[in-house]
Design an enzyme around this catalytic site. Structure first.
Site, mmCIF file in Angstrom:
data_model
loop_
_atom_site.group_PDB
_atom_site.id
_atom_site.type_symbol
_atom_site.label_atom_id
_atom_site.label_comp_id
_atom_site.label_asym_id
_atom_site.label_seq_id
_atom_site.Cartn_x
_atom_site.Cartn_y
_atom_site.Cartn_z
ATOM 1 N N ASP A 6 1.021 -1.125 0.014
ATOM 2 C CA ASP A 6 -0.130 0.066 0.003
ATOM 3 C C ASP A 6 0.853 1.313 -0.185
ATOM 4 O O ASP A 6 1.376 1.564 0.921
ATOM 5 C CB ASP A 6 -0.903 -0.177 1.066
ATOM 6 C CG ASP A 6 -1.635 1.100 1.490
ATOM 7 O OD1 ASP A 6 -1.728 1.885 0.558
ATOM 8 O OD2 ASP A 6 -2.051 1.467 2.681
ATOM 9 N N GLY A 8 1.206 4.900 0.123
ATOM 10 C CA GLY A 8 0.154 6.036 0.497
ATOM 11 C C GLY A 8 0.817 7.443 0.393
ATOM 12 O O GLY A 8 2.072 7.488 -0.237
ATOM 13 N N ILE A 12 4.982 3.594 3.091
ATOM 14 C CA ILE A 12 4.524 2.710 2.345
ATOM 15 C C ILE A 12 4.476 1.467 3.192
ATOM 16 O O ILE A 12 5.173 1.252 4.047
ATOM 17 C CB ILE A 12 5.772 2.230 1.491
ATOM 18 C CG1 ILE A 12 6.096 3.440 0.444
ATOM 19 C CG2 ILE A 12 5.721 0.688 0.600
ATOM 20 C CD1 ILE A 12 7.390 3.223 -0.292
ATOM 21 N N LYS A 13 3.147 0.822 3.440
ATOM 22 C CA LYS A 13 2.909 -0.313 4.010
ATOM 23 C C LYS A 13 2.736 -1.728 3.267
ATOM 24 O O LYS A 13 2.543 -1.594 2.261
ATOM 25 C CB LYS A 13 1.664 -0.090 4.826
ATOM 26 C CG LYS A 13 1.521 1.189 5.695
ATOM 27 C CD LYS A 13 0.117 1.097 6.117
ATOM 28 C CE LYS A 13 -0.283 2.390 7.234
ATOM 29 N NZ LYS A 13 -1.681 2.497 7.685
ATOM 30 N N TYR A 99 -19.498 5.416 -7.640
ATOM 31 C CA TYR A 99 -19.049 6.425 -8.128
ATOM 32 C C TYR A 99 -19.534 6.854 -9.724
ATOM 33 O O TYR A 99 -19.782 5.855 -10.283
ATOM 34 C CB TYR A 99 -17.326 6.372 -8.304
ATOM 35 C CG TYR A 99 -16.943 7.618 -7.430
ATOM 36 C CD1 TYR A 99 -17.260 8.027 -6.189
ATOM 37 C CD2 TYR A 99 -15.567 8.007 -7.758
ATOM 38 C CE1 TYR A 99 -16.565 8.986 -5.590
ATOM 39 C CE2 TYR A 99 -14.821 9.151 -7.224
ATOM 40 C CZ TYR A 99 -15.463 9.284 -6.082
ATOM 41 O OH TYR A 99 -14.842 10.427 -5.319
ATOM 42 N N GLY A 106 -10.135 6.825 -5.880
ATOM 43 C CA GLY A 106 -8.983 6.427 -5.638
ATOM 44 C C GLY A 106 -8.736 4.956 -5.364
ATOM 45 O O GLY A 106 -9.530 4.321 -4.498
ATOM 46 N N ASP A 108 -6.930 3.579 -3.058
ATOM 47 C CA ASP A 108 -6.714 3.388 -1.677
ATOM 48 C C ASP A 108 -7.823 3.184 -1.086
ATOM 49 O O ASP A 108 -8.280 2.437 -0.220
ATOM 50 C CB ASP A 108 -5.806 4.434 -1.123
ATOM 51 C CG ASP A 108 -6.275 5.843 -1.241
ATOM 52 O OD1 ASP A 108 -6.997 5.988 -2.151
ATOM 53 O OD2 ASP A 108 -6.054 6.835 -0.499
ATOM 54 N N THR A 135 -2.959 10.791 5.609
ATOM 55 C CA THR A 135 -2.400 12.188 5.098
ATOM 56 C C THR A 135 -3.697 13.142 4.807
ATOM 57 O O THR A 135 -3.709 14.244 5.223
ATOM 58 C CB THR A 135 -1.622 12.113 3.886
ATOM 59 O OG1 THR A 135 -0.325 11.374 4.545
ATOM 60 C CG2 THR A 135 -1.193 13.651 3.530
#
Length: 269
Positions: A6, A8, A12-13, A99, A106, A108, A135
């Protein structure tokens, strides 16, 4: 074994995904560090088998994407497969993307919702509000009434959500755009009060109460739309301090984006 990543806005995860679906020991690496490529390559080379698949989603800048791809090459992993949002997912859970343009959502947010829906399967008839306090703060609503749970399987539709500056961005904006306010440290828990009597506490409390107020407003609006109280999930780096300011019950569930990526890696690729 598969590596799920992930990427972000700030960190970074990543975690190893076993064949049985277990996510093993999620790790966090901040973008702004020396030798990002070297650090990732060393970690992945040590912990991930060579030629392992890599599944990722990204909201960061192009140079961070390039760093992740180069680290994967150095660790001799497969080429990174970057996943985007979808019109819908149909697997152990089902989620439709409401959507107007599903591709605009996104990656994420989409994978965070997938992770939350998979976590919510034991309470499959209850709609969800999912907050990612990173964030940016994102708040997304999933209506579980649309498809009806089938044998404990969560079936829902993402009906919409909001994006706002996160805690760190709000603190930084006050310091950058005002002449008389200090740059408040992002460590918040020691500086929050119901009736602040100093400037730092006033800033921290104001920012967190603004975040909590936004969460409550979206949750309350969705509850009115449903005619029932949705379940609230909160994830992200500021989850704990945000939940502490909420007046409604919330479940803290970390690494929802990684869980969503893991779901797609197992059932959709």
């Amino acid at each position: 074994m598969t590596l799920v990543v992930d990427v972000g806005n700030s960190a970074i995860k990543w975690a190893r995904l076993s064949a049985d679906g277990t996510l093993r020991t999620p790790h966090v690496q901040l973008h702004r560090c020396a030798d990002l490529v070297k650090r990732l390559a060393e970690q992945w080379g040590r912990d991930v088998p060579q030629d392992a698949p890599v599944i990722a989603c990204n909201v960061a800048a192009a140079e961070v994407v390039a760093a992740v791809e180069e680290a994967g090459r150095r660790a001799r992993l497969q080429t990174v497969r970057w996943l985007q949002s979808q019109p819908g997912f149909d697997g152990p859970i089902a989620l439709a993307n409401g959507y107007r343009n599903p591709a605009q959502l996104g990656a994420d947010r989409w994978h965070c919702m997938l992770g939350a829906c998979s976590t919510a399967s034991l309470d499959a008839t209850r709609s969800l509000v999912i907050v990612n306090a990173g964030t940016a703060t994102t708040i997304d609503c999933v209506d579980a009434r649309t498809g009806g749970a089938r044998q404990g399987r969560f079936v829902g539709k993402f009906v919409g959500g909001v994006i706002a500056p996160g805690v760190r961005l709000m603190l930084e904006s006050l310091a950058l755009r005002t002449a008389g306010l200090p740059h408040a440290d992002v460590a918040l828990s020691d500086h929050v009060a119901d009736f602040p009597d100093n400037t730092e506490a006033a800033i921290h409390t104001g920012v967190l109460d603004a975040q909590a107020g936004l969460v409550y407003r979206v949750w309350h609006r969705f509850a009115g739309h449903l005619g029932a109280e949705p379940r609230l999930f909160v994830t992200g780096g500021h989850a704990e301090v945000l939940v502490a300011r909420l007046s409604i019950a919330a479940d803290i569930e970390h690494n929802l984006v990684l869980r969503g990526l893991a779901l797609r890696a197992r059932f959709d690729l």
